[in-house]
Design a protein around this motif. Sequence first.
Motif, mmCIF file in Angstrom:
data_model
loop_
_atom_site.group_PDB
_atom_site.id
_atom_site.type_symbol
_atom_site.label_atom_id
_atom_site.label_comp_id
_atom_site.label_asym_id
_atom_site.label_seq_id
_atom_site.Cartn_x
_atom_site.Cartn_y
_atom_site.Cartn_z
ATOM 1 N N GLU A 166 0.858 -1.184 0.000
ATOM 2 C CA GLU A 166 0.000 0.000 0.000
ATOM 3 C C GLU A 166 0.891 1.230 0.000
ATOM 4 O O GLU A 166 1.895 1.272 0.712
ATOM 5 C CB GLU A 166 -0.875 0.029 1.257
ATOM 6 C CG GLU A 166 -2.123 -0.821 1.154
ATOM 7 C CD GLU A 166 -3.075 -0.338 0.064
ATOM 8 O OE1 GLU A 166 -3.245 0.881 -0.104
ATOM 9 O OE2 GLU A 166 -3.624 -1.202 -0.650
ATOM 10 N N GLN A 192 -13.604 2.618 2.618
ATOM 11 C CA GLN A 192 -12.935 1.337 2.436
ATOM 12 C C GLN A 192 -11.496 1.437 2.878
ATOM 13 O O GLN A 192 -10.862 2.461 2.684
ATOM 14 C CB GLN A 192 -12.933 0.989 0.945
ATOM 15 C CG GLN A 192 -14.296 0.696 0.392
ATOM 16 C CD GLN A 192 -14.803 -0.601 0.903
ATOM 17 O OE1 GLN A 192 -14.107 -1.605 0.861
ATOM 18 N NE2 GLN A 192 -16.009 -0.605 1.404
ATOM 19 N N THR A 193 -10.960 0.370 3.447
ATOM 20 C CA THR A 193 -9.523 0.348 3.712
ATOM 21 C C THR A 193 -8.914 -0.833 2.983
ATOM 22 O O THR A 193 -9.593 -1.786 2.622
ATOM 23 C CB THR A 193 -9.205 0.186 5.204
ATOM 24 O OG1 THR A 193 -9.667 -1.094 5.624
ATOM 25 C CG2 THR A 193 -9.821 1.266 6.035
ATOM 26 N N SER A 194 -7.637 -0.722 2.760
ATOM 27 C CA SER A 194 -6.891 -1.832 2.202
ATOM 28 C C SER A 194 -5.737 -2.093 3.160
ATOM 29 O O SER A 194 -4.911 -1.231 3.394
ATOM 30 C CB SER A 194 -6.363 -1.453 0.820
ATOM 31 O OG SER A 194 -5.590 -2.492 0.299
ATOM 32 N N ARG A 195 -5.722 -3.266 3.781
ATOM 33 C CA ARG A 195 -4.699 -3.608 4.764
ATOM 34 C C ARG A 195 -4.696 -2.640 5.939
ATOM 35 O O ARG A 195 -3.675 -2.394 6.544
ATOM 36 C CB ARG A 195 -3.311 -3.682 4.129
ATOM 37 C CG ARG A 195 -3.238 -4.706 2.996
ATOM 38 C CD ARG A 195 -1.829 -4.849 2.480
ATOM 39 N NE ARG A 195 -0.984 -5.579 3.398
ATOM 40 C CZ ARG A 195 -0.996 -6.891 3.571
ATOM 41 N NH1 ARG A 195 -1.828 -7.627 2.885
ATOM 42 N NH2 ARG A 195 -0.197 -7.467 4.434
ATOM 43 N N PRO A 215 -6.876 3.971 1.224
ATOM 44 C CA PRO A 215 -5.889 4.145 0.163
ATOM 45 C C PRO A 215 -5.433 5.590 0.028
ATOM 46 O O PRO A 215 -6.242 6.511 0.016
ATOM 47 C CB PRO A 215 -6.635 3.680 -1.087
ATOM 48 C CG PRO A 215 -7.634 2.714 -0.590
ATOM 49 C CD PRO A 215 -8.042 3.208 0.767
ATOM 50 N N ASP A 237 -7.255 -9.188 4.897
ATOM 51 C CA ASP A 237 -6.050 -8.387 4.673
ATOM 52 C C ASP A 237 -4.971 -8.659 5.699
ATOM 53 O O ASP A 237 -3.860 -8.157 5.580
ATOM 54 C CB ASP A 237 -6.392 -6.894 4.726
ATOM 55 C CG ASP A 237 -7.036 -6.396 3.440
ATOM 56 O OD1 ASP A 237 -7.612 -5.298 3.463
ATOM 57 O OD2 ASP A 237 -6.955 -7.111 2.432
ATOM 58 N N ARG A 267 -13.165 -8.329 1.941
ATOM 59 C CA ARG A 267 -13.257 -6.968 1.428
ATOM 60 C C ARG A 267 -14.594 -6.805 0.714
ATOM 61 O O ARG A 267 -15.294 -7.762 0.428
ATOM 62 C CB ARG A 267 -12.125 -6.710 0.445
ATOM 63 C CG ARG A 267 -10.781 -6.694 1.105
ATOM 64 C CD ARG A 267 -9.682 -6.862 0.095
ATOM 65 N NE ARG A 267 -9.506 -5.670 -0.715
ATOM 66 C CZ ARG A 267 -8.441 -4.872 -0.630
ATOM 67 N NH1 ARG A 267 -7.496 -5.117 0.240
ATOM 68 N NH2 ARG A 267 -8.320 -3.827 -1.413
ATOM 69 N N SER A 304 -2.743 -11.748 0.619
ATOM 70 C CA SER A 304 -1.721 -11.242 -0.294
ATOM 71 C C SER A 304 -0.813 -12.344 -0.796
ATOM 72 O O SER A 304 -0.025 -12.134 -1.703
ATOM 73 C CB SER A 304 -0.888 -10.164 0.392
ATOM 74 O OG SER A 304 -0.130 -10.745 1.426
ATOM 75 N N SER A 355 -17.653 2.591 -3.323
ATOM 76 C CA SER A 355 -16.369 2.270 -3.952
ATOM 77 C C SER A 355 -15.961 3.360 -4.928
ATOM 78 O O SER A 355 -14.798 3.444 -5.294
ATOM 79 C CB SER A 355 -16.453 0.925 -4.653
ATOM 80 O OG SER A 355 -17.583 0.913 -5.466
ATOM 81 N N GLN A 375 -4.896 -7.594 -4.755
ATOM 82 C CA GLN A 375 -6.286 -7.501 -4.305
ATOM 83 C C GLN A 375 -7.266 -7.742 -5.450
ATOM 84 O O GLN A 375 -8.453 -7.892 -5.234
ATOM 85 C CB GLN A 375 -6.577 -6.105 -3.719
ATOM 86 C CG GLN A 375 -5.688 -5.715 -2.574
ATOM 87 C CD GLN A 375 -4.491 -4.925 -3.038
ATOM 88 O OE1 GLN A 375 -3.952 -5.168 -4.106
ATOM 89 N NE2 GLN A 375 -4.074 -3.968 -2.238
#
Lengths: 490, 471
Positions: A423, B52-55, B59, B81, B117, B137, B275, B420
Amino acid sequence: ATHQFPAPFTTPPTISNYSSKHRTITSRLPIIPAARDPAANLEHSGMLKTPMATIKSMPSALQYELIARCSTTKARASILRLPHGPVETPLFMPVATQGTLKGLTPEQLESVGCRLCLNNTYHLGLRPGKAVLDKIGGAHRLQSWSHNILTGEFLFQMVSLLQLATIAERGVEFLSPHDGTPMLLTPEHSISLQHSIGSDIIMQLDDVIVTTSPDKRRMREAMDRSIRWLDRCVEEHLKADPRAGTEEFGGFEGDSYAKRQNLFCIIQGGLDLEMRKECCEEMAKRGTPGIAIGGLSGGEAKEEYCKVVDTCTSLLPDGKPRYVMGVGYPEDLVVSIALGADMFDCVWGTRTARFGNAVTSSGVLNLRSALYAGDFTAVDAECQCPVCRPLDSPAPPLLNPTIGPPSGLGITKAYIHHLVAKETVGAHLLTMHNVAFLLSLMNKARIAIVEDRYPAFLREFFFKWHGGDKGKYPTWAVDALRRVGVDLLE
Amino acid sequence: MAVATRPGIVFDLQAAGAGGVAGGGSSGGARVGRLAAAGGGVSFDTPSFVAQTSRGAVPHLSGDNLRDHTDVRVVYVALEDFVEKSHPNVPVYNYPSTLRNFISHPPNSLLVLAPRRSPPVTTATPNTDASIAILTSVGFRALKVEDYFNAVSNLRPDIAISPPDIPHQEPGKIRRPKMVFRTELWLGELINRNTSNTPIFAPVLPLDIEQQSYYLNYLKEHISSLSGLALYDARLAVDLPHDLEGLPRLSLDEALTPHKVLQQVSWGVDVLNLSFLTQMTDAGISLIFQFPGEVGGKKEALGADLWNKEYGASLEPLAVGCKCYSCRKHHRAYVQHLLTAKEMTAWVLLQIHNAKIVSDFFTTIRESIARGTFEEDCKIFAEAYAKEFPEKTGHGPRCRLPSLNPRNAPLIRNRLRGYQFKSEGGAVKKNVKAFNKLGGDKKEALEEPETPPDIDTEELVQGGLAEISSG
């Protein structure tokens, strides 16, 4: 006090100082005694190339105030007052190549203590280009950066980025990387572009070749040409600034650009100390507000680097800032400060952050390693940047802030490991930390100089950096520091 | 009417806004409320949006930017994640504190935990009675629901969504009851094991209401253990039984445009998953819509494509009248420059701005509902703005996307780079080759020796070349 000079020696090659072709040549270079009084050299040297009378005087847009000098080494601490605010030296300048520091907002950059960052003239000249910069009103306006900017062509990048660049007397000829059209970059054009950018410090266009090149004739040609190009840059820089006298820019009508922007010359000469000496004398005559030592950090052996810096700083005037270009590794920084340099820039700190490496007081940690997957400590326990401070802890006071700096985030090594290379937020956080670390290292060095305990600071730094193992200290650093009176192995 | 179901979350329906309109009127099913975390101090008005989050990170936004420059009040975190390694080597499980502290989440927003997710990537294998197929991942794996329940207890999010069983293809006759059965089973387990009293949101499956009627009865029976509902088909909000009305509704049914957002709000959804926020940022498009907007001659665009050269010297803010950090301190020319230079800061500034536009959008929606003019305002919005977002013209942060037209969304959703997004076999390379040969791509072919032509041996013998050997 005179310094001890060791006999010429050959260093066993390591990754950082390996220089295959030149091990034998460079070990036989003469070591010139470092003179403490640069003025003596200037007037009594029989090698004057340009009579002083023909050189135009140059106004300065900065004030250099020497605050303290180390009583052992050649280190100095000062305040440098520039058009967009004061900065303290020793100074590290992060490189915001294209008008931004890779993912950080200007607020974040200011909050970690940066007051002078770099922009690359070449990149800004391509995008957004001179016309847009003139329309917007300069790079400060473009980036909404209210502090200082230093720009330069940084020809090392140019030579590496461009296909088939050839350097002729009139300028650098190359093919544009975007559409392949032939282009010519002249010193006048470079300075004019830097006028549009509006940076506080501008660099001359210099003819620089790879430091490790054995071609002495080419090296001399480059040095002489750099001096001639410096004169052309000065001439362009002394032209009348159309914006002088306006309400926005102040000054008086008819003022030259030199009243608002500081031109720094760049000393060339490769690793040949005689050539460097000659170049120092010649360029110092031009009276630019500051002097840069260029042509280093190109992969040469570290001992040679130290000798060149040591030689040049002894010859340069005392009351002007000295900028060694392309130095950013912490060990190199603290040694160069001891040798008398004031300002540094490097992409290494921010680039290595994007690869997941954190620079900490105990060395460079590769946070991509699985070792750190479960390490729940802060990235650097001693660091006071927003990334390392506990969540919501208040920010320490900073010099000259225009924003309220953010409170702490309490990021752990494990979380950086979780994010890094997956990220972009991971890159942003590490970039903030690395820049904060390097800036705070300079700040600590400055405080040590002011309190006249710089040798102790050096010993402490190397001890922590190498985890307490004196056997790991690099020989070049030990020797260079010994020459200025500090024994690291004590 | 305040529904304090569990000590964790309190949802006051129609407590926000003056002169609350009773259920009907011109607001239709739309409702205003206030969601508060007891003891946490975070509270926000609904309808609102979840980021939304990623890990664990929104973002492009580091924690200080998220905390100080956006109005994001609740984020959605997926357990998939965090579980690359097999249990018990998962770092976040070994962390001596909560998930919130592991990801250094700012204290001014809530954390919703779900197994996958949203929207999830199609997995290779289906779910089983005891596990959910997830994508980490390092590849696809199965997450035991038991591990998920333990995670909820140990990680202590502010809200946990009970795992739904949702297949990737349209479920058939037998699959549908199985979905309902498993979802109910898992919810029951989670409620029993919820030792840390984490507020639970029960999923409502994307099936007809009748097909889930037993499940919904189950929810009614156990309403005291629930803190909300997670809808996987927003339209169901209209048909939900009356007893469940007091529960806040989180819609995990993607709203692809602001018009769809309004539609979902009119059905009675309280918190929406958008999204298009990050999608528009990645596309380099700065959102410029307002609610309800003004009907002019022409329909206005929903966003400005900042890749457009015309903004090259524009000192205008990213959206006129916007007061976000990006619009106050920066301008369109800078973001345009950053986008063409492919600098990450472009997407940082755009994300801050787009998040602000979205949160302002919801603020005006709430005011409109409170005033009682929501339906009319929706009509005005539909007249004032274009139906779709503008076409994307430039590069995204990782890949060039041909189009973000929602019609093509199902086709292109999984075509971004990054683990992802699942790639299909035989896919063409997404990015243009950056490094080419110095002299161009033409390779000089080596000269091949000429092979002799195919001639029958008989002819060779006849021609006197050789004899056929007998030995």
